[in-house]
Design a protein around this motif. Structure first.
Motif, PDB file in Angstrom:
ATOM      1  N   VAL A 193       0.806  -1.013   0.328  1.00 34.46           N
ATOM      2  CA  VAL A 193      -0.046  -0.215  -0.064  1.00 34.46           C
ATOM      3  C   VAL A 193       0.737   1.160  -0.384  1.00 34.46           C
ATOM      4  O   VAL A 193       1.955   1.431   0.809  1.00 34.46           O
ATOM      5  CB  VAL A 193      -0.753  -0.065   1.399  1.00 34.46           C
ATOM      6  CG1 VAL A 193      -2.211   1.019   1.267  1.00 34.46           C
ATOM      7  CG2 VAL A 193      -2.263  -1.264   1.130  1.00 34.46           C
ATOM      8  N   PRO A 194       1.122   2.241  -0.713  1.00 32.58           N
ATOM      9  CA  PRO A 194       1.372   3.135  -0.945  1.00 32.58           C
ATOM     10  C   PRO A 194       1.151   4.016  -0.088  1.00 32.58           C
ATOM     11  O   PRO A 194       0.472   4.181  -0.289  1.00 32.58           O
ATOM     12  CB  PRO A 194       1.387   4.048  -2.424  1.00 32.58           C
ATOM     13  CG  PRO A 194       0.607   2.570  -3.478  1.00 32.58           C
ATOM     14  CD  PRO A 194      -0.144   1.380  -2.746  1.00 32.58           C
ATOM     15  N   SER A 195       2.160   4.953   1.178  1.00 29.93           N
ATOM     16  CA  SER A 195       1.918   5.579   2.048  1.00 29.93           C
ATOM     17  C   SER A 195       1.405   6.788   1.263  1.00 29.93           C
ATOM     18  O   SER A 195       0.517   6.885   2.772  1.00 29.93           O
ATOM     19  CB  SER A 195       3.602   6.523   2.030  1.00 29.93           C
ATOM     20  OG  SER A 195       3.914   7.113   1.215  1.00 29.93           O
ATOM     21  N   PHE A 196       1.219   7.808   0.635  1.00 35.57           N
ATOM     22  CA  PHE A 196      -0.168   8.622   0.090  1.00 35.57           C
ATOM     23  C   PHE A 196      -1.738   8.477  -0.144  1.00 35.57           C
ATOM     24  O   PHE A 196      -2.194   8.933   0.187  1.00 35.57           O
ATOM     25  CB  PHE A 196       0.282   9.254  -0.870  1.00 35.57           C
ATOM     26  CG  PHE A 196       0.891   8.560  -2.446  1.00 35.57           C
ATOM     27  CD1 PHE A 196      -0.692   8.167  -2.955  1.00 35.57           C
ATOM     28  CD2 PHE A 196       1.028   7.757  -2.831  1.00 35.57           C
ATOM     29  CE1 PHE A 196      -0.967   7.853  -4.690  1.00 35.57           C
ATOM     30  CE2 PHE A 196       1.884   7.059  -3.328  1.00 35.57           C
ATOM     31  CZ  PHE A 196       0.702   7.308  -4.579  1.00 35.57           C
ATOM     32  N   ILE A 197      -1.727   7.025  -0.452  1.00 38.08           N
ATOM     33  CA  ILE A 197      -2.769   6.402  -0.324  1.00 38.08           C
ATOM     34  C   ILE A 197      -3.083   5.581   1.408  1.00 38.08           C
ATOM     35  O   ILE A 197      -4.582   6.419   1.725  1.00 38.08           O
ATOM     36  CB  ILE A 197      -3.024   4.530  -1.512  1.00 38.08           C
ATOM     37  CG1 ILE A 197      -3.078   5.185  -2.653  1.00 38.08           C
ATOM     38  CG2 ILE A 197      -4.386   3.811  -0.662  1.00 38.08           C
ATOM     39  CD1 ILE A 197      -3.157   4.016  -3.822  1.00 38.08           C
ATOM     40  N   SER A 213      -4.266   9.058   2.626  1.00 41.01           N
ATOM     41  CA  SER A 213      -5.287  10.103   2.231  1.00 41.01           C
ATOM     42  C   SER A 213      -6.368   8.742   3.337  1.00 41.01           C
ATOM     43  O   SER A 213      -7.992   9.267   4.074  1.00 41.01           O
ATOM     44  CB  SER A 213      -5.762   9.403   1.514  1.00 41.01           C
ATOM     45  OG  SER A 213      -4.624  10.036   0.346  1.00 41.01           O
ATOM     46  N   VAL A 214      -6.636   7.403   3.630  1.00 36.02           N
ATOM     47  CA  VAL A 214      -7.233   7.034   4.137  1.00 36.02           C
ATOM     48  C   VAL A 214      -6.918   7.247   5.616  1.00 36.02           C
ATOM     49  O   VAL A 214      -8.240   7.636   6.427  1.00 36.02           O
ATOM     50  CB  VAL A 214      -7.197   5.268   3.453  1.00 36.02           C
ATOM     51  CG1 VAL A 214      -8.183   4.701   4.147  1.00 36.02           C
ATOM     52  CG2 VAL A 214      -7.310   5.360   2.168  1.00 36.02           C
ATOM     53  N   TYR A 268      -9.140  10.134   6.182  1.00 38.18           N
ATOM     54  CA  TYR A 268     -10.489  10.453   5.750  1.00 38.18           C
ATOM     55  C   TYR A 268     -11.525   8.971   7.283  1.00 38.18           C
ATOM     56  O   TYR A 268     -12.443  10.532   7.816  1.00 38.18           O
ATOM     57  CB  TYR A 268     -10.651   9.023   4.603  1.00 38.18           C
ATOM     58  CG  TYR A 268     -12.419   9.307   4.004  1.00 38.18           C
ATOM     59  CD1 TYR A 268     -13.243  10.871   3.782  1.00 38.18           C
ATOM     60  CD2 TYR A 268     -12.532   8.327   3.532  1.00 38.18           C
ATOM     61  CE1 TYR A 268     -13.636  10.261   3.569  1.00 38.18           C
ATOM     62  CE2 TYR A 268     -13.901   7.781   4.008  1.00 38.18           C
ATOM     63  CZ  TYR A 268     -14.934   9.040   3.457  1.00 38.18           C
ATOM     64  OH  TYR A 268     -16.085   9.035   3.244  1.00 38.18           O
ATOM     65  N   VAL A 323     -11.713  12.962   9.673  1.00 38.76           N
ATOM     66  CA  VAL A 323     -13.078  12.721   8.626  1.00 38.76           C
ATOM     67  C   VAL A 323     -14.347  12.387   9.320  1.00 38.76           C
ATOM     68  O   VAL A 323     -14.902  13.024   9.530  1.00 38.76           O
ATOM     69  CB  VAL A 323     -12.583  12.937   7.612  1.00 38.76           C
ATOM     70  CG1 VAL A 323     -14.601  14.169   6.836  1.00 38.76           C
ATOM     71  CG2 VAL A 323     -11.486  13.810   6.798  1.00 38.76           C
ATOM     72  N   ILE A 368       0.051  16.072   2.260  1.00 39.35           N
ATOM     73  CA  ILE A 368      -1.450  15.928   2.359  1.00 39.35           C
ATOM     74  C   ILE A 368      -1.648  16.214   3.879  1.00 39.35           C
ATOM     75  O   ILE A 368      -2.945  16.918   3.970  1.00 39.35           O
ATOM     76  CB  ILE A 368      -1.577  14.102   2.977  1.00 39.35           C
ATOM     77  CG1 ILE A 368      -1.199  13.556   1.170  1.00 39.35           C
ATOM     78  CG2 ILE A 368      -2.294  13.785   3.095  1.00 39.35           C
ATOM     79  CD1 ILE A 368      -1.255  11.835   0.671  1.00 39.35           C
TER      80      ILE A 368
END
Lengths: 307, 310
Positions: B141-145, B148-149, B152, B156, B251
């Motif tokens: 799993v790439p760090s930026f994904i 974001s998850v 979120y 959020v 991010i």
């Protein structure tokens, strides 16, 4: 317990035949057959291969199946959730996500394979020449590699992406400019080990040229570790592409890659999470599959390392 | 030892020289001048600006000046932010990156080693599979994904942690986790395989045969030896954290150096790009040197000084 009555006549003396001992019972296997047999045992790795094949096929068939294309805008139908018309929904410009996802698969896989292939060519030549000739040549060649290695990979790639015009090939060149070093080091190590083998000496005494020895005898024998490195380079390149796209340095629009798609989905993540889900899911799936295949290949090709 | 250190320092200086030279000429070759913008500047003003920043000197003079300045640790002024020098930008933003990076390194090391040890001790049992699933996912799993998850879900949706910015410890939790995950996974795999190697070695059998209990064998004999490959991974770990910070900081809107670098790239702020590149390279080369020295101290079998001199 049942009594078994054994008479002397039940036992028969076998004639010993000396040539039987020399007979080879099983079929002889080559190194690669053996490796394949071990690889097949790893069901997870086979699943990984299947996943990659399906992704590869879908990258060509995905667009035609849905009857949509990856670039056509439809501003009225933008940001639609997945439906029977748009299977993966549409993005902010109303482009069909299903078609874009598979088009992105084509780009992402192409970048991964191409970067790995160029790394392979440069790395094998550099590493084998350096390892075979040794001495001063080796020292200078490896110094150059060391200096390039001292700069972080992503930093170099980003710097190159800044000065070159954006495009698919720019991305691939930027990634391979320092990417080959790892491969070169592995090949060099292998060649240095192998060059003192008897078959090299035999070939030398038969008058074979250095080039012939290098590419007919030494390089083919480094294939195992090279293949493993290659399979692990592909997910790395796909990741780097996604990373760069995320920073806005990836493939230019309207080309789509999984990286640009995830990056486009971010601003509206709160409202349209499915736009991130599909590209992100496929990036993870591809990297997972390649990583598992790479690990399984390492296990299969190097039985000593098996855990 | 002193000779080795001198040799290594010499090598670092040569590498830095190449890096500075290459980045300098790359930035010269970059399309568009530093003052190119949507609005065309009047030629007189552009002339004055070029004079002000020394851009009308011949190239070799600019290059020489730049080298002299770098030696004095002066990266020059920023082209985009008037009145700010690159040194200001670095010293303002680096502390944020340092705190975040330290947290991430701590997380990656402690949890990575723990997972690896558990996996090796419970070889081919549930604990092993559990740890390795985490490790494989962490690599895939790439760090930026992941970032974001995490943002979120935890910030959020659940509103448990702050969404972005860098104001308190709570702000650093999500970015540190996102930054740490990939290296954590590598460390766990590394630790597992080296631990398995060690557990099969003779001195572990001897220790067990002596009647030492499991805990002493694990802590005193096994982990101490098995951790060596992890020590040699510290160099790449610093690289991973550093380059990871480019995305993670943007991010989570953290005003750190990674974010500053990305902004300077999009702004085409050439002096900042060069300055941060050189700074990152110094940081890396020095930390790799330190790691090598530590490695020599931790593992007495490896003589840092090499053959001959002691």
């Amino acid at each position: 317990m049942e009594q078994v009555n054994l008479k002397n006549s039940d036992f028969e003396r076998l004639e010993t035949r000396h040539d039987d001992a020399e007979k080879i019972a099983g079929e002889s296997t080559s190194f690669w057959k053996d490796a394949w047999r071990r690889f097949k045992k790893n069901k997870l790795a086979l699943a990984g291969v299947v996943v990659i094949i399906i992704l590869g096929i879908m990258s060509f068939l995905g667009g035609p199946i849905s009857g949509e294309n990856y670039y056509e805008n439809d501003l009225i139908g933008s940001n639609q959730p997945p439906s029977s018309e748009h299977w993966f929904g549409t993005d902010a410009l109303g482009r069909d996500m299903f078609a874009r996802t598979w088009y992105g698969a084509k780009i992402s896989l192409f970048i991964g394979l191409m970067a790995a292939f160029i790394d392979l060519i440069i790395g094998v030549i550099w590493g084998s020449v350096s390892g075979f000739f040794g001495g001063k040549i080796d020292e200078y060649m490896m110094r150059i590699a060391d200096i390039l290695y001292g700069v972080p990979y992503l930093l170099v790639v980003i710097l190159l992406m800044v000065i070159m015009p954006q495009g698919l090939w720019t991305l691939i060149i930027a990634m391979t400019i320092t990417g080959w070093i790892n491969m070169a080091r592995i090949v060099r190590g292998q060649v240095m080990q192998l060059r003192s083998e008897e078959y090299v000496m035999a070939s030398q005494s038969l008058g074979a040229s250095n080039v012939r020895i290098l590419f007919r005898h030494l390089v083919p024998n480094t294939l195992g570790p090279v293949l493993v490195t290659l399979t692990l380079t592909i997910p790395n390149a796909i990741f780097t592409e996604a990373f760069l796209s995320y920073l806005g340095l990836g493939v230019p629009a309207p080309l789509a890659s999984w990286g640009t798609m995830s990056s486009d989905a971010l601003p509206a993540l709160q409202y349209y999470p499915y736009q991130l889900f599909f590209p992100a899911f496929f990036i993870c799936l591809t990297m997972l599959a390649f990583n598992i295949i790479g690990d399984a290949m390492r296990d299969a090709l190097d039985p000593k390392e098996r855990k | 030892m002193a000779r080795y250190l001198l040799k290594r320092l010499g090598f670092i200086i040569v590498s830095l020289f190449f890096i500075v030279t290459i980045t300098f000429f790359l930035m010269q070759a970059a399309p568009g001048g530093p003052f190119a913008s949507e609005r065309k500047l009047p030629p007189v003003i552009e002339q004055q600006m070029n004079e002000q920043y020394g851009l009308d000197d011949p190239l070799y003079e600019q290059y020489f000046d730049y080298l002299v300045n770098i030696v004095q640790w002066d990266f020059g002024p920023s082209f985009k932010y008037v009145g700010q020098s690159v040194n200001d930008i670095i010293s303002r933003s680096f502390p944020y990156s340092l705190i975040l990076g330290a947290e991430a390194i701590f997380l990656a090391l402690s949890i990575g080693v723990l997972l690896g040890v558990i996996a090796a001790l419970k070889h081919n049992k549930f604990g092993d599979y559990f740890a390795m699933v985490i490790a494989v996912l962490g690599i895939s799993v790439p760090s930026f994904i992941l970032a974001s998850v995490l943002q979120y879900v935890f910030a959020v949706k659940l509103q448990m942690l702050p969404v972005a910015r860098f104001e308190s410890f709570a702000h650093t939790i999500l970015p540190a986790i996102a930054l740490a995950t990939t290296p954590l996974a590598f460390i766990a795999r590394l630790m597992r395989s080296s631990m398995l190697d060690v557990l099969h070695s003779d001195y572990i059998k001897t220790a067990k045969a002596k009647g030492l209990n499991e805990r002493v064998v694990t802590y005193r004999h096994a982990i101490r030896n098995a951790i060596l490959p992890v020590v040699s991974y510290l160099g790449p770990l610093v690289v991973a954290i550093l380059t990871g910070s480019f995305v993670i900081e943007s991010i989570f809107a953290i005003p750190g150096l990674g974010n500053e670098f990305v902004v300077s790239v999009t702004n085409r702020d050439y002096t900042v790009i060069m300055g941060t590149t050189v700074f990152f390279s110094v940081l890396l080369l020095v930390s790799i040197l330190i790691v090598d020295l530590i490695y020599g101290l931790v593992d007495p079998r490896i003589k840092v000084a090499g053959k001959g001199d002691k």
